[in-house]
Design a protein around this motif. Structure first.
Motif, PDB file in Angstrom:
ATOM      1  N   GLY A  92       0.848  -1.197   0.000  1.00 30.17           N
ATOM      2  CA  GLY A  92       0.000   0.000   0.000  1.00 30.17           C
ATOM      3  C   GLY A  92       0.874   1.234   0.000  1.00 30.17           C
ATOM      4  O   GLY A  92       1.682   1.428   0.921  1.00 30.17           O
ATOM      5  N   ALA A  93       0.737   2.057  -1.052  1.00 27.37           N
ATOM      6  CA  ALA A  93       1.596   3.248  -1.174  1.00 27.37           C
ATOM      7  C   ALA A  93       0.778   4.521  -1.005  1.00 27.37           C
ATOM      8  O   ALA A  93       0.697   5.361  -1.908  1.00 27.37           O
ATOM      9  CB  ALA A  93       2.344   3.223  -2.501  1.00 27.37           C
ATOM     10  N   ASN A 107      -2.999  10.533  11.498  1.00 24.61           N
ATOM     11  CA  ASN A 107      -2.923   9.235  12.145  1.00 24.61           C
ATOM     12  C   ASN A 107      -2.115   8.252  11.285  1.00 24.61           C
ATOM     13  O   ASN A 107      -1.218   7.554  11.770  1.00 24.61           O
ATOM     14  CB  ASN A 107      -4.354   8.718  12.360  1.00 24.61           C
ATOM     15  N   SER A 108      -2.401   8.234   9.977  1.00 21.93           N
ATOM     16  CA  SER A 108      -1.673   7.323   9.084  1.00 21.93           C
ATOM     17  C   SER A 108      -0.200   7.701   9.021  1.00 21.93           C
ATOM     18  O   SER A 108       0.672   6.836   9.022  1.00 21.93           O
ATOM     19  CB  SER A 108      -2.249   7.373   7.669  1.00 21.93           C
ATOM     20  N   ARG A 109       0.045   8.973   8.969  1.00 21.33           N
ATOM     21  CA  ARG A 109       1.426   9.455   8.910  1.00 21.33           C
ATOM     22  C   ARG A 109       2.193   9.022  10.172  1.00 21.33           C
ATOM     23  O   ARG A 109       3.253   8.408  10.104  1.00 21.33           O
ATOM     24  CB  ARG A 109       1.409  10.991   8.792  1.00 21.33           C
ATOM     25  N   ALA A 110       1.609   9.338  11.329  1.00 20.17           N
ATOM     26  CA  ALA A 110       2.307   9.051  12.590  1.00 20.17           C
ATOM     27  C   ALA A 110       2.438   7.542  12.814  1.00 20.17           C
ATOM     28  O   ALA A 110       3.474   7.061  13.276  1.00 20.17           O
ATOM     29  CB  ALA A 110       1.557   9.706  13.744  1.00 20.17           C
ATOM     30  N   GLN A 111       1.404   6.788  12.470  1.00 18.98           N
ATOM     31  CA  GLN A 111       1.500   5.333  12.652  1.00 18.98           C
ATOM     32  C   GLN A 111       2.545   4.729  11.721  1.00 18.98           C
ATOM     33  O   GLN A 111       3.259   3.803  12.094  1.00 18.98           O
ATOM     34  CB  GLN A 111       0.137   4.682  12.419  1.00 18.98           C
ATOM     35  N   GLY A 112       2.644   5.252  10.495  1.00 22.11           N
ATOM     36  CA  GLY A 112       3.660   4.751   9.568  1.00 22.11           C
ATOM     37  C   GLY A 112       5.056   4.958  10.133  1.00 22.11           C
ATOM     38  O   GLY A 112       5.911   4.069  10.070  1.00 22.11           O
ATOM     39  N   LEU A 113       5.288   6.124  10.727  1.00 24.34           N
ATOM     40  CA  LEU A 113       6.616   6.426  11.286  1.00 24.34           C
ATOM     41  C   LEU A 113       6.930   5.501  12.465  1.00 24.34           C
ATOM     42  O   LEU A 113       8.055   5.018  12.613  1.00 24.34           O
ATOM     43  CB  LEU A 113       6.695   7.898  11.707  1.00 24.34           C
ATOM     44  N   VAL A 114       5.922   5.241  13.302  1.00 27.00           N
ATOM     45  CA  VAL A 114       6.139   4.360  14.461  1.00 27.00           C
ATOM     46  C   VAL A 114       6.369   2.924  13.995  1.00 27.00           C
ATOM     47  O   VAL A 114       7.325   2.256  14.413  1.00 27.00           O
ATOM     48  CB  VAL A 114       4.920   4.440  15.423  1.00 27.00           C
ATOM     49  N   SER A 134       5.354   6.651   4.825  1.00 27.34           N
ATOM     50  CA  SER A 134       5.946   6.978   6.134  1.00 27.34           C
ATOM     51  C   SER A 134       6.683   5.781   6.718  1.00 27.34           C
ATOM     52  O   SER A 134       7.727   5.944   7.366  1.00 27.34           O
ATOM     53  CB  SER A 134       4.846   7.453   7.099  1.00 27.34           C
ATOM     54  N   VAL A 135       6.166   4.581   6.491  1.00 26.58           N
ATOM     55  CA  VAL A 135       6.875   3.373   6.941  1.00 26.58           C
ATOM     56  C   VAL A 135       8.258   3.338   6.276  1.00 26.58           C
ATOM     57  O   VAL A 135       9.279   3.107   6.939  1.00 26.58           O
ATOM     58  CB  VAL A 135       6.082   2.087   6.569  1.00 26.58           C
TER      59      VAL A 135
END
Ligand SMILES: Cc1cc2nc3c(=O)[nH]c(=O)nc-3n(C[C@H](O)[C@H](O)[C@H](O)COP(=O)(O)OP(=O)(O)OC[C@H]3O[C@@H](n4cnc5c(N)ncnc54)[C@H](O)[C@@H]3O)c2cc1C
Length: 393
Positions: A10-11, A298-305, A17-18
């Motif tokens: 999924g891009a 939320n998606s951004r921050a979760q991807g980084l985590v 962010s991942v």
């Protein structure tokens, strides 16, 4: 078979962010990003805003990162490619072109897709679901040749789309099954004001009306309501919610009714497989309970985590306040906290009429959410701090 240390499926903003976080903590590994859309991750949120209003907004302006970034960071980015099968036990993903990727760790970042209402005519030409840049182009193009547009739904996407189209001088109607817009998020007073604001801006409101179907031979001619009305429309935008793209993991423990269940580290019950963004059903360590959010930050921050945790160099808990913003006409609304329940008390400061206010939503004595209208970034940060303090976090 292709072998990789990491596979990101999924891009969207989550997947991008991942990749950023993996490359921050692990520069040498092999990493593939697979995305069904033909473009690198872009600012999806713009599609219902400036993109609809201004023809000069082109794909390049929407990119989250320049396409070269992926190459420069040795990411094997495969756009316009779908992962069609996922063998969780063997850790193998099969791509639409028949290739297979064996991976050590993976992140599910497949996001969500528009809900299609179960009525006649949903597949007619000129009935649009706004999710991708392709949808955005189609809508922008069709809107140029139509006079009457019907937006079905009264949530964030419906309101934003209606407001943007209205600003291009189209005749825009909203059909919503509730008596006020954004009823899932707003208190009755603010909801009534916002609904009135749409009417004042010339949007025709069909409230307390449900969709019965779309009429037309090949393209849309009329929209039918459950109460028996037939409204002429040459273009309809359906915005009735988004459901998680869970097909790849259907009937496995990685798929639940409300998303892909994950731990506070965003890992599924399969060690080394993470899920994030619109897809993830995660424990909310600040507000309590489990939650799935379908919002950008939320998606951004979760991807980084998740990306950092996947490398094994970090072990970070996801601890962000739920947050989203929306823009319609000359309003920007910021929602900080939990808006899933109607407040038992609202502390309103400022005035709806002046379009500048804050509303604190309480459940009993507990502050649960802060809504800000036309606030500055400083106000938003202060409200986040206030809510954290009230939660004792
Ligand atoms: C028009 C619009 C306006 C919005 N405005 C706002 C806003 O103002 N504020 C806000 O907070 N949020 C907004 N959002 C929501 C926000 O954009 C999403 O929450 C966010 O994009 C989710 O990111 P994601 O990476 O989790 O998923 P997505 O952005 O959905 O990306 C997932 C990607 O995975 C791909 N994919 C799915 N299955 C596969 C597969 N099997 N193989 C390969 N690829 C696959 C999809 O095609 C997609 O490209 C808006 C959304 C839309 C559609």
């Amino acid at each position: 078979m292709i072998q990789r240390d990491y596979l990101v499926i999924g891009a969207g903003i989550g997947g991008a962010s991942v990749c950023e976080a993996i490359r921050k903590h692990d520069k040498r590994s092999t990493l593939t990003l697979v995305g069904a859309e033909s473009l690198p991750p872009y600012k999806r949120w713009l599609l219902s805003k400036t993109f609809l209003r201004e023809k000069k907004v082109v794909p390049k302006k929407l990119a989250h990162l320049d396409e070269n970034w992926y190459r420069a960071h040795k990411i094997d980015a495969r756009f316009a490619t779908v992962v069609t099968q996922l063998n969780i036990d063997r850790r193998v993903a099969v791509l639409g072109n028949g290739e297979s990727i064996e991976f050590k760790k993976a992140c599910l970042a497949m996001g969500s897709r528009p809900v299609r209402p179960p009525v006649a005519g949903v597949g007619l030409g000129n009935v649009i679901y706004l999710r991708t840049m392709r949808d955005g182009f189609a809508l922008r193009e069709m809107a140029e040749h139509e006079k009457n547009v019907m937006v079905v739904g009264g949530g964030l996407l419906a309101c934003e789309t209606a407001a943007s189209l209205r600003r291009t001088k189209l005749k825009v109607s909203i059909m919503h099954r509730h008596s006020m817009l954004l009823n899932r998020y707003l208190d009755p007073e603010t909801g009534a004001w916002l609904t009135g604001y749409f009417a004042k801006n010339g949007v025709i409101l069909l409230m307390d009306e449900s969709l019965n179907g779309f009429e037309g031979k090949t393209v849309l001619r009329n929209v039918q309501t459950k109460s028996g009305n037939r409204v002429a429309a040459g273009l309809a935008v359906v915005a009735c919610g988004a459901e998680p793209n869970l097909d790849l993991v259907r009937n496995t423990p990685l798929s639940g009714p409300l998303g892909s269940p994950v731990t506070e580290y965003l890992e599924t019950e399969e060690k080394g497989i993470y899920a994030i963004g619109d897809l993830a059903f995660y424990p909310d360590r600040l507000m309590g309970g489990m939650r799935r959010q379908t919002h950008w930050e939320n998606s951004r921050a979760q991807g980084l985590v998740a990306g950092a945790n996947m490398t094994g160099k970090k072990r970070i808990r996801y601890e962000q306040l739920p947050y989203f913003w929306t823009e319609m006409f000359d309003l920007r609304l910021d929602f900080i906290g939990d808006f899933t329940l109607q407040p038992t008390r609202v502390d309103l400061r400022g005035s709806h009429a002046k379009k500048k206010f804050s509303a604190r939503y309480y459940q009993g004595e507990k502050l649960r959410g802060i809504l800000l209208s036309n606030a500055t970034p400083k106000d938003i940060e202060a409200a986040k701090a206030q809510l954290r303090q009230a939660l004792g976090k």
